[in-house]
Design an enzyme around this catalytic site. Structure first.
Site, PDB file in Angstrom:
ATOM      1  N   GLU A 328       0.849  -1.194   0.000  1.00  0.00           N
ATOM      2  CA  GLU A 328       0.000   0.000   0.000  1.00  0.00           C
ATOM      3  C   GLU A 328       0.879   1.236   0.000  1.00  0.00           C
ATOM      4  O   GLU A 328       1.870   1.288   0.726  1.00  0.00           O
ATOM      5  CB  GLU A 328      -0.912   0.067   1.239  1.00  0.00           C
ATOM      6  N   ASN A 329       0.465   2.223  -0.783  1.00  0.00           N
ATOM      7  CA  ASN A 329       1.082   3.549  -0.742  1.00  0.00           C
ATOM      8  C   ASN A 329       0.165   4.493  -1.495  1.00  0.00           C
ATOM      9  O   ASN A 329      -0.258   4.194  -2.606  1.00  0.00           O
ATOM     10  CB  ASN A 329       2.472   3.531  -1.400  1.00  0.00           C
TER      11      ASN A 329
END
Length: 432
Positions: A328-329
Site C-alpha cells: 500500500e502507498n
C-alpha cells in the site's frame, strides 16, 4: 523544493510488478463483519474526527468485481491485492457458506484468466461478529478458531494465489491499541504462515504499516529522540525483530523465544504513507506536523497531508535483508493533481532505493477505488472515482498516469507532462 519536473527518467526491473490494492470491507458492500454492526460503532472507528459512517454498499465490488478488473486492465496492471472476508465465509462459528466461497473463487479465477497476479489478504482488520465477541486477537485462546477457518479456506483457494498476506497491519495502534494485542497477533500470523505452507509454495508475509518516527526537534533533542525510538520499537521493530529472530520482545515485558515464529515472512510486505513527527513533550505525541511541509488535502484533516518521498528510501533500506513488496502507498486528496505529484515522487524514491541495493519486487497503489475509509467516505485515495449512487467507476488522471507508468515500466518527463503541466497549489483548491 519538490520539483517533479526535474526528475530524471526511471526504468524499473523487467520483472517489476505494478498493482493496486483494496480491502473487502472497504469496497464490497453489504458485508457482515464487526464494522457493519452498530453496537460496535464506538470502538471500531479507525480514524476519528467526523461522525461515524457505516460502510453500507461501499463500492458494491462484491457484485461489480468485473468493473474493477476492467480498471486493472485499463491501467496495464499485473498485480491485484484484495482480501477475502472471513465473516462472509464463516458467518456463524463453524458454519461455512459454500455459495460465498464459490463466488470468491470465481473472482480469483477471472483475475487469473486476465493474467493478473493475486496478492491475497486473509485478515484486513475485519472479522466475524462472533469472533469479535470472543475477543479476537486480544486472546490467544482464539487461535483455534483462526486455525479451523484457515484449514477450511486455504486448500480451496491455494492454486489461485501468487502472494499471501496473513494479517494486514497487525502493528497499527489505531486498530490494535495495546502492545499485548500486537504481540498476540504475531502468533496468529505465524500460525497462518505454517498453514499456508502446507498447501502452497507461494511467498507469504503479513503487511506491516510503516511510518518513520521522526523526532520533532531533531535527533539532537534527547527526549524527542528517545520517545521516537521507543515508539518505533513498539510499532515497527518488535515485528521485524520477532520475524528475524523468533524472539517476542517489548519494553517492560519478559522476552519469549518462539521458534515457530522465526522466518515466517518470505518477503517484507509494507504499507507506507507518512512519517510520524514525535513530540516527547506532549502526552499525545503524534499531534504535530511541520507547517512548512503541510498542506490542506481534504476539507476535514486526515493523516496524509505531506509528501515526504525520503520515507520510501529509509524504509526500503531498513528492510533490505528480504525481497520487498510495497502493498500500500497513496494519498487522500481532493485535488487529483497532488496524487500525480505523489506518485512521481514516491516512485522516484523507490527507484533510488533499488539502485542502492533494495530488492523491491513490486508496488501496489492504495487504492484502486475511492472507498470507505473506516468510518468515512471523504478520504479519497482512489485511482478511480466511484459514484456513490450508481457505483459507476471513472478513472482519474492519476490513474491514467499510473497506467502509463505500468505500461512503460517507468516514466519520463514526456509521460509526466501529458498529465501535469505545473505544480498544483492549494490556491486553486476550491475550484478542483
Amino acid at each position: 523544493m519538490l520539483d517533479i519536473f526535474q526528475y530524471p527518467e526511471v526504468k524499473f526491473p523487467d520483472s517489476f510488478l505494478w498493482g493496486a490494492s483494496t480491502a473487502g470491507e472497504q469496497v464490497e458492500g453489504n458485508n457482515c463483519s464487526q464494522f457493519d454492526v452498530k453496537e460496535f460503532a464506538p470502538e471500531k472507528a479507525v480514524f476519528s474526527g467526523e461522525p461515524y459512517q457505516m460502510p453500507g454498499m461501499a463500492c458494491n465490488s462484491y457484485i461489480l468485481y468485473e468493473e474493477d478488473i476492467k480498471l486493472l486492465k485499463e491501467m496495464n496492471l499485473n498485480l491485484y491485492r484484495m482480501s477475502i472476508e472471513w465473516c462472509r465465509i464463516e458467518p456463524e462459528k463453524g458454519k461455512y457458506d459454500e455459495k460465498v466461497l464459490k463466488h470468491y473463487i470465481s473472482i480469483l479465477s477471472r483475475l487469473k484468466e486476465e493474467k493478473i497476479n493475486i496478492c491475497l489478504t486473509l485478515h484486513h482488520f475485519s472479522h466475524p461478529v462472533w469472533f469479535h465477541k470472543e475477543g479476537a486477537f486480544k486472546s490467544l485462546d482464539n487461535l483455534k478458531d483462526w486455525e479451523r477457518y484457515l484449514e477450511y479456506l486455504i486448500p480451496k483457494i491455494a492454486e489461485y494465489v501468487d502472494f499471501w498476506i496473513v494479517i494486514n497491519e497487525l502493528n497499527l495502534r489505531y486498530v490494535y491499541p495495546t502492545i499485548e494485542e500486537r504481540l498476540n497477533a504475531i502468533y496468529y500470523h505465524a500460525l497462518g504462515y505454517h498453514i499456508i505452507k502446507k498447501y502452497s509454495d507461494k511467498p507469504v508475509s503479513s503487511a506491516h504499516s510503516y511510518a518513520e518516527k521522526h523526532p520533532k526537534r531533531g535527533k539532537h533533542d534527547k527526549l524527542d529522540r528517545l520517545m521516537a525510538e521507543y515508539i518505533d520499537y513498539i510499532e515497527n521493530e518488535f515485528f521485524f525483530h520477532a520475524i528475524r529472530t523468533g524472539e517476542i520482545t517489548a519494553p517492560f515485558y519478559d522476552a519469549k523465544y518462539v521458534p515457530d515464529i522465526k522466518m515466517t515472512c518470505d518477503f517484507w510486505a509494507v504499507n507506507t504513507y507518512v512519517r510520524h513527527i514525535i513530540d516527547g513533550r506532549k502526552k499525545d505525541y503524534l499531534t504535530d506536523f511541520y507547517r512548512a511541509t503541510h498542506f490542506k488535502a481534504l476539507d476535514t484533516p486526515f493523516y496524509t497531508e505531506e509528501i515526504w518521498p525520503e520515507l520510501m528510501i529509509f524504509m526500503l533500506m531498513r528492510l533490505k535483508d528480504k525481497p520487498i513488496l510495497i502493498t500500500e502507498n497513496g494519498i487522500a486528496v481532493r485535488d487529483d493533481r497532488f496524487r500525480i505529484v505523489y506518485l512521481a515522487a514516491m516512485l522516484q524514491s523507490v527507484y533510488e532505493a533499488i539502485e542502492m541495493g533494495s530488492e523491491v519486487i513490486g508496488y501496489c497503489h492504495w487504492s484502486l477505488l475511492d472507498n470507505w475509509e473506516w468510518g468515512s467516505f471523504e478520504p479519497t485515495f482512489g485511482l478511480a472515482a466511484v459514484d456513490r449512487k450508481t457505483f459507476e467507476r471513472r478513472l482519474k488522471n492519476s490513474g491514467k498516469f499510473y497506467g502509463e507508468i505500468a505500461k512503460n515500466n517507468g516514466y519520463n518527463q514526456e509521460i509526466l507532462r501529458r498529465y501535469l503541466q505545473e505544480l498544483p497549489s492549494i490556491i486553486n483548491y476550491k475550484n478542483k
